[in-house]
Design a protein around this motif. Sequence first.
Motif, short mmCIF file in Angstrom:
data_model
loop_
_atom_site.label_atom_id
_atom_site.label_comp_id
_atom_site.label_asym_id
_atom_site.label_seq_id
_atom_site.Cartn_x
_atom_site.Cartn_y
_atom_site.Cartn_z
N LYS A 24 0.85 -1.20 0.00
CA LYS A 24 0.00 0.00 0.00
C LYS A 24 0.89 1.24 0.00
O LYS A 24 0.68 2.17 -0.78
CB LYS A 24 -0.88 0.02 1.25
CG LYS A 24 -2.01 -0.95 1.28
CD LYS A 24 -2.67 -0.90 2.65
CE LYS A 24 -3.73 -1.92 2.83
NZ LYS A 24 -3.37 -3.28 2.48
N PHE A 25 1.85 1.24 0.91
CA PHE A 25 2.76 2.36 1.06
C PHE A 25 3.54 2.60 -0.25
O PHE A 25 3.63 3.73 -0.73
CB PHE A 25 3.72 2.10 2.23
CG PHE A 25 4.78 3.14 2.39
CD1 PHE A 25 4.48 4.36 2.96
CD2 PHE A 25 6.08 2.90 1.97
CE1 PHE A 25 5.46 5.33 3.11
CE2 PHE A 25 7.06 3.86 2.12
CZ PHE A 25 6.75 5.08 2.69
N LEU A 26 4.11 1.53 -0.81
CA LEU A 26 4.91 1.68 -2.03
C LEU A 26 4.06 2.19 -3.20
O LEU A 26 4.52 3.03 -3.97
CB LEU A 26 5.57 0.35 -2.41
CG LEU A 26 6.71 -0.10 -1.50
CD1 LEU A 26 7.20 -1.48 -1.91
CD2 LEU A 26 7.85 0.90 -1.51
N ALA A 27 2.84 1.67 -3.34
CA ALA A 27 1.98 2.12 -4.44
C ALA A 27 1.65 3.61 -4.29
O ALA A 27 1.74 4.37 -5.27
CB ALA A 27 0.69 1.30 -4.48
N LEU A 28 1.29 4.02 -3.10
CA LEU A 28 0.96 5.43 -2.87
C LEU A 28 2.18 6.34 -3.05
O LEU A 28 2.11 7.37 -3.73
CB LEU A 28 0.36 5.62 -1.48
CG LEU A 28 -1.07 5.11 -1.30
CD1 LEU A 28 -1.42 4.99 0.17
CD2 LEU A 28 -2.05 6.02 -2.02
N VAL A 29 3.30 5.96 -2.46
CA VAL A 29 4.51 6.79 -2.56
C VAL A 29 5.01 6.85 -4.00
O VAL A 29 5.38 7.92 -4.49
CB VAL A 29 5.60 6.26 -1.60
CG1 VAL A 29 6.95 6.89 -1.89
CG2 VAL A 29 5.19 6.51 -0.16
N VAL A 49 0.00 0.24 -10.71
CA VAL A 49 -1.03 -0.80 -10.74
C VAL A 49 -0.44 -2.15 -10.32
O VAL A 49 -1.10 -2.92 -9.62
CB VAL A 49 -1.69 -0.87 -12.14
CG1 VAL A 49 -2.56 -2.10 -12.27
CG2 VAL A 49 -2.52 0.39 -12.38
N LEU A 50 0.79 -2.42 -10.68
CA LEU A 50 1.44 -3.66 -10.26
C LEU A 50 1.57 -3.70 -8.73
O LEU A 50 1.27 -4.72 -8.09
CB LEU A 50 2.81 -3.80 -10.91
CG LEU A 50 3.60 -5.05 -10.55
CD1 LEU A 50 2.88 -6.29 -11.05
CD2 LEU A 50 4.99 -4.97 -11.13
N LEU A 51 1.99 -2.60 -8.14
CA LEU A 51 2.11 -2.54 -6.67
C LEU A 51 0.73 -2.67 -6.01
O LEU A 51 0.59 -3.35 -4.99
CB LEU A 51 2.79 -1.25 -6.25
CG LEU A 51 4.29 -1.16 -6.56
CD1 LEU A 51 4.79 0.26 -6.36
CD2 LEU A 51 5.07 -2.15 -5.71
N ALA A 52 -0.27 -2.03 -6.58
CA ALA A 52 -1.63 -2.14 -6.03
C ALA A 52 -2.17 -3.57 -6.18
O ALA A 52 -2.86 -4.08 -5.29
CB ALA A 52 -2.57 -1.15 -6.73
N ALA A 53 -1.84 -4.23 -7.29
CA ALA A 53 -2.26 -5.62 -7.48
C ALA A 53 -1.56 -6.55 -6.49
O ALA A 53 -2.18 -7.48 -5.96
CB ALA A 53 -1.99 -6.06 -8.91
N LEU A 54 -0.28 -6.31 -6.24
CA LEU A 54 0.43 -7.09 -5.23
C LEU A 54 -0.20 -6.88 -3.85
O LEU A 54 -0.36 -7.83 -3.08
CB LEU A 54 1.91 -6.71 -5.20
CG LEU A 54 2.74 -7.22 -6.37
CD1 LEU A 54 4.12 -6.56 -6.37
CD2 LEU A 54 2.87 -8.72 -6.32
N ALA A 112 -5.87 3.34 2.95
CA ALA A 112 -5.41 3.28 1.55
C ALA A 112 -6.52 3.72 0.59
O ALA A 112 -6.27 4.48 -0.35
CB ALA A 112 -4.94 1.87 1.20
N ALA A 113 -7.74 3.28 0.83
CA ALA A 113 -8.86 3.67 -0.04
C ALA A 113 -9.12 5.18 0.05
O ALA A 113 -9.34 5.84 -0.97
CB ALA A 113 -10.12 2.89 0.33
#
Length: 189
Positions: A24-29, A49-54, A112-113
């Motif tokens: 979550k953190f990595l996708a947002l950052v 999107v890959l980070l969010a999918a993970l 996150a949402a």
Amino acid sequence: MDPNQPVVENYSNPTTCFFHVIFKFLALVFYILSALFFDSFVIIFVVTVLLAALDFWVVKNVSGRILVGLRWWNEINDLGESVWKFECLDQESLARMNKKDSWLFWWTLYFAAVAWLVLGIFSLIRFQADYLLVIGVCLTLSIANIVGFTKCRKGRPFLCYFSPTTRRRLIVLHKKLFCFRLPWHDRFT
């Protein structure tokens, strides 16, 4: 150590908690800082999107089971219809769940949402429709986990917290009173 001092509960699954939060953190950052380092929308889209999918996969298949004892999935039955399944642990197992782990699970799931929603509002204000696509995918994945785990917790609300004997009695009573089967009847009999 003072015997009157309350015992502070630590995380019982620190590795699971770490992976629950890190994607979550990595996708947002990455999404927020990517405009500073990358000029390509495609790279930003794919990596975010890959980070969010993970994150979606880790939350749905690992941390949901371990941290809060819930899981959900979708099956296609013999008629070709999509059937959603929601599952929670029995009462004894739920009582042993770590409160700190549970707190972390639910707060980061909702945070996150909300963060993706706020970023979406900023993209709307800046008229960046292409970035709304990235945010839409990430927000959809976050909301899917929220809905799935909330239905696990509330979709079969009280039956998860009763012993198997009590569950059967409640189901029989429900059938007698209302003359129809509960959607989750087969799961608890």
